[in-house]
Scaffold this motif. Structure first.
Motif, PDB file in Angstrom:
ATOM      1  N   SER A  50       0.847  -1.187   0.000  1.00  0.00           N
ATOM      2  CA  SER A  50       0.000   0.000   0.000  1.00  0.00           C
ATOM      3  C   SER A  50       0.886   1.241   0.000  1.00  0.00           C
ATOM      4  O   SER A  50       2.100   1.153   0.099  1.00  0.00           O
ATOM      5  N   GLU A  51       0.254   2.405  -0.070  1.00  0.00           N
ATOM      6  CA  GLU A  51       1.015   3.660  -0.061  1.00  0.00           C
ATOM      7  C   GLU A  51       1.811   3.821   1.229  1.00  0.00           C
ATOM      8  O   GLU A  51       2.854   4.451   1.260  1.00  0.00           O
ATOM      9  N   ALA A  52       1.322   3.228   2.313  1.00  0.00           N
ATOM     10  CA  ALA A  52       2.009   3.338   3.611  1.00  0.00           C
ATOM     11  C   ALA A  52       3.116   2.297   3.755  1.00  0.00           C
ATOM     12  O   ALA A  52       3.710   2.166   4.821  1.00  0.00           O
ATOM     13  N   GLY A  53       3.395   1.562   2.674  1.00  0.00           N
ATOM     14  CA  GLY A  53       4.449   0.548   2.731  1.00  0.00           C
ATOM     15  C   GLY A  53       4.009  -0.707   3.455  1.00  0.00           C
ATOM     16  O   GLY A  53       4.840  -1.459   3.973  1.00  0.00           O
ATOM     17  N   ILE A  54       2.698  -0.964   3.486  1.00  0.00           N
ATOM     18  CA  ILE A  54       2.156  -2.120   4.195  1.00  0.00           C
ATOM     19  C   ILE A  54       1.680  -3.146   3.180  1.00  0.00           C
ATOM     20  O   ILE A  54       1.020  -2.816   2.190  1.00  0.00           O
ATOM     21  N   HIS A  55       2.023  -4.389   3.396  1.00  0.00           N
ATOM     22  CA  HIS A  55       1.627  -5.486   2.523  1.00  0.00           C
ATOM     23  C   HIS A  55       0.099  -5.516   2.408  1.00  0.00           C
ATOM     24  O   HIS A  55      -0.619  -5.412   3.398  1.00  0.00           O
ATOM     25  N   LEU A  56      -0.406  -5.641   1.186  1.00  0.00           N
ATOM     26  CA  LEU A  56      -1.845  -5.593   0.953  1.00  0.00           C
ATOM     27  C   LEU A  56      -2.579  -6.722   1.658  1.00  0.00           C
ATOM     28  O   LEU A  56      -3.719  -6.555   2.109  1.00  0.00           O
ATOM     29  N   GLU A  57      -1.939  -7.887   1.758  1.00  0.00           N
ATOM     30  CA  GLU A  57      -2.565  -9.008   2.451  1.00  0.00           C
ATOM     31  C   GLU A  57      -2.695  -8.716   3.947  1.00  0.00           C
ATOM     32  O   GLU A  57      -3.702  -9.046   4.579  1.00  0.00           O
ATOM     33  N   PHE A  58      -1.672  -8.044   4.524  1.00  0.00           N
ATOM     34  CA  PHE A  58      -1.753  -7.639   5.935  1.00  0.00           C
ATOM     35  C   PHE A  58      -2.878  -6.625   6.118  1.00  0.00           C
ATOM     36  O   PHE A  58      -3.668  -6.701   7.070  1.00  0.00           O
ATOM     37  N   GLN A  59      -2.952  -5.678   5.199  1.00  0.00           N
ATOM     38  CA  GLN A  59      -3.998  -4.650   5.248  1.00  0.00           C
ATOM     39  C   GLN A  59      -5.387  -5.304   5.216  1.00  0.00           C
ATOM     40  O   GLN A  59      -6.270  -4.957   6.006  1.00  0.00           O
ATOM     41  N   LYS A  60      -5.544  -6.263   4.339  1.00  0.00           N
ATOM     42  CA  LYS A  60      -6.821  -6.978   4.198  1.00  0.00           C
ATOM     43  C   LYS A  60      -7.190  -7.696   5.503  1.00  0.00           C
ATOM     44  O   LYS A  60      -8.333  -7.644   5.971  1.00  0.00           O
ATOM     45  N   ARG A  61      -6.203  -8.351   6.096  1.00  0.00           N
ATOM     46  CA  ARG A  61      -6.438  -9.089   7.346  1.00  0.00           C
ATOM     47  C   ARG A  61      -6.837  -8.146   8.482  1.00  0.00           C
ATOM     48  O   ARG A  61      -7.727  -8.445   9.278  1.00  0.00           O
ATOM     49  N   MET A  62      -6.151  -7.002   8.556  1.00  0.00           N
ATOM     50  CA  MET A  62      -6.413  -6.076   9.652  1.00  0.00           C
ATOM     51  C   MET A  62      -7.764  -5.368   9.490  1.00  0.00           C
ATOM     52  O   MET A  62      -8.433  -5.065  10.480  1.00  0.00           O
ATOM     53  N   ILE A  63      -8.171  -5.113   8.253  1.00  0.00           N
ATOM     54  CA  ILE A  63      -9.501  -4.535   8.013  1.00  0.00           C
ATOM     55  C   ILE A  63     -10.567  -5.525   8.477  1.00  0.00           C
ATOM     56  O   ILE A  63     -11.569  -5.144   9.106  1.00  0.00           O
ATOM     57  N   HIS A  64     -10.336  -6.800   8.188  1.00  0.00           N
ATOM     58  CA  HIS A  64     -11.267  -7.841   8.640  1.00  0.00           C
ATOM     59  C   HIS A  64     -11.306  -7.898  10.170  1.00  0.00           C
ATOM     60  O   HIS A  64     -12.369  -8.089  10.775  1.00  0.00           O
ATOM     61  N   GLN A  65     -10.150  -7.694  10.791  1.00  0.00           N
ATOM     62  CA  GLN A  65     -10.032  -7.800  12.249  1.00  0.00           C
ATOM     63  C   GLN A  65     -10.600  -6.577  12.959  1.00  0.00           C
ATOM     64  O   GLN A  65     -11.240  -6.687  14.001  1.00  0.00           O
ATOM     65  N   LEU A  66     -10.378  -5.382  12.384  1.00  0.00           N
ATOM     66  CA  LEU A  66     -10.737  -4.138  13.056  1.00  0.00           C
ATOM     67  C   LEU A  66     -11.996  -3.454  12.496  1.00  0.00           C
ATOM     68  O   LEU A  66     -12.650  -2.687  13.208  1.00  0.00           O
TER      69      LEU A  66
END
Length: 458
Positions: free
Chosen positions: A2-18
């Protein structure tokens, strides 16, 4: 990424979590500077030397208004405080709430020493800590930090978790701060973002499972296991609790939370019942990402009682006889000590834990124990730096209170021109805390600060 340098799969997981809205706050928090927090050593200092606010779940923890240059603070080198992030200090609250008996504790993956110094403080002179780190370079850092902390109630070992198998049912508490994918460190360590991948998470989970499989039986009946990581995902957290409870008999432990702390409790459904985990998110708490769970061993589980050995035999350590121990205690102003000799240097160890030490010492790689006092030549001590920064008495030595500039010269091992009234060994203090030894030879002063610890290039 992502633009913040975060892996898209991590981003996806955290959106699901939060959830989407909460995730935005979470990602924004990763762009902010990490808070600076310290935990005081109450045996050396009673008030925080910096401007800051108390951490609510840690009696001795403080969040600082700005980050000082710790390397240039002699109090840091004297072991007056430890720079530790706030979420990890929650272990203090766990110990306080549960009133865990002060017996023998094991910190299985202990470097660099933040949680070990916390456990050492809790145990004080009533308990014994085994602090273990398998990687040699990290083990050296752990040893240094425990020496500076100065309580003398620890054994430092360098072993793989598998090497502890003969100590099943031996420990009142086992802390497993497991190596993990480091999601909770994304703000503090940008490199952790680059290293993250789903495969890395799976690799870490496999490693954690191996450690739990080897360490789950080390807790004695009625004792506690604390499992923690600095990561958010369920694979390395809740799934590990499910694995542990499928392999070993444990009972759930629930910690009371103040809603103002904004720590998130999760329920872990297992075949053995509901267990509990606690997550710290950096957009909610003034700390880094963290997960912790506490479990209790059933009272009827196995307990290994230490057995007194008829003869002490060790490849390197030599047991000092009882009569000599008593004479040394009287000479030094110590109490209830057992002494060991290693390369002609005396190590002081709490006598009440002698039998436990002898149980631990066989089969494990011991890197340090108690407090090294130093060598004795005729009637004169050659005192160790470890003794200087310990909380043990230093009777018979003169002391010299030094300024900040003089203290930094000493810590850099620069040549010094101190005005000393007596010749021989002199203990330097800064703000009344010992920082180390010099020897006044009359025509010059020798600096005995450990060469490998000296402040460089600052």
């Amino acid at each position: 990424m992502s633009e913040a340098g975060i892996h898209l799969e991590f981003q996806k997981r955290m959106i699901h979590q939060l959830g989407t809205v909460d995730y935005e706050d979470f990602e924004l928090s990763l762009q902010k500077e990490s808070p600076t927090t310290v935990r005081l050593n109450p045996f050396k200092i009673q008030s925080c030397p910096f401007e800051g606010n108390p951490i609510p779940w840690s009696e001795f923890g403080f969040s600082l208004e700005k980050r000082p240059a710790f390397t240039l603070d002699p109090l840091f080198h004297a072991g007056a405080y430890y720079v530790q992030e706030a979420s990890s200090m929650f272990i203090s609250e766990v110990l306080r709430q549960l009133e865990i008996p002060k017996g023998i504790f094991l910190d299985l993956a202990a470097a660099p020493g933040g949680k070990s110094t916390l456990l050492s403080t809790y145990l004080a002179q009533e308990g014994l800590l085994v602090a273990n780190e398998v990687i040699q370079s990290r083990n050296q850092i752990l040893k240094e930090n425990l020496i500076k902390w100065g309580l003398g109630n620890s054994i430092v070992t360098q072993n793989d978790p598998a090497h502890f198998q003969e100590l099943e049912g031996f420990f009142d508490l086992v802390l497993i701060d497991a190596p993990c994918s480091g999601e909770g460190m994304f703000r503090k360590d940008p490199e952790a973002r680059k290293e993250w991948s789903p495969d890395h998470v799976r690799l870490c989970a496999g490693r954690q499972q191996r450690i739990l499989d080897q360490a789950g039986g080390l807790v004695k009946g009625g004792g506690y296991l604390i499992y923690s990581t600095c990561t958010f995902n369920e694979q390395e957290n809740e799934e590990m609790i499910r694995f542990l409870t499928s392999e070993f008999a444990y009972e759930p432990v629930r910690i009371k939370l103040n809603p103002e702390w904004q720590i998130e409790e999760s329920e872990v459904q297992t075949e053995e019942g509901t267990f509990f985990g606690y997550r710290f998110y950096p957009h909610r708490v003034e700390g880094e990402g963290f997960f912790i769970s506490v479990l209790k061993r059933p009272n009827d589980a196995y307990i290994l009682e230490p057995r007194k050995k008829k003869d002490f035999k060790h490849q390197f350590l030599k047991l000092v006889d009882e009569k000599t121990c008593k004479a040394l205690d009287e000479e030094l102003g110590f109490e209830n000590s057992q002494y060991y000799l290693l390369n002609d240097s005396y190590f002081r160890f709490p006598e009440m834990w002698k039998t436990h030490l002898e149980q631990v010492i066989h089969g494990l790689n011991i890197r340090y124990l108690g407090t090294e006092i130093g060598k004795k030549q005729k009637n004169e001590w050659i005192p160790s730096h470890d003794w200087a920064v310990s909380i043990l008495p230093k009777n018979g030595f003169s002391t010299k209170e030094v300024s900040l500039e003089e203290a930094l010269d000493f810590l850099r091992k620069n040549e010094q021109e101190l005005i000393l009234e007596e010749t021989g060994w002199v203990l330097l203090t800064y703000q009344n805390l010992p920082i180390g030894w010099v020897k006044n030879l009359g025509n010059r002063i020798n600096n005995y600060y450990p060469k490998e610890w000296r402040i460089r290039n600052l």
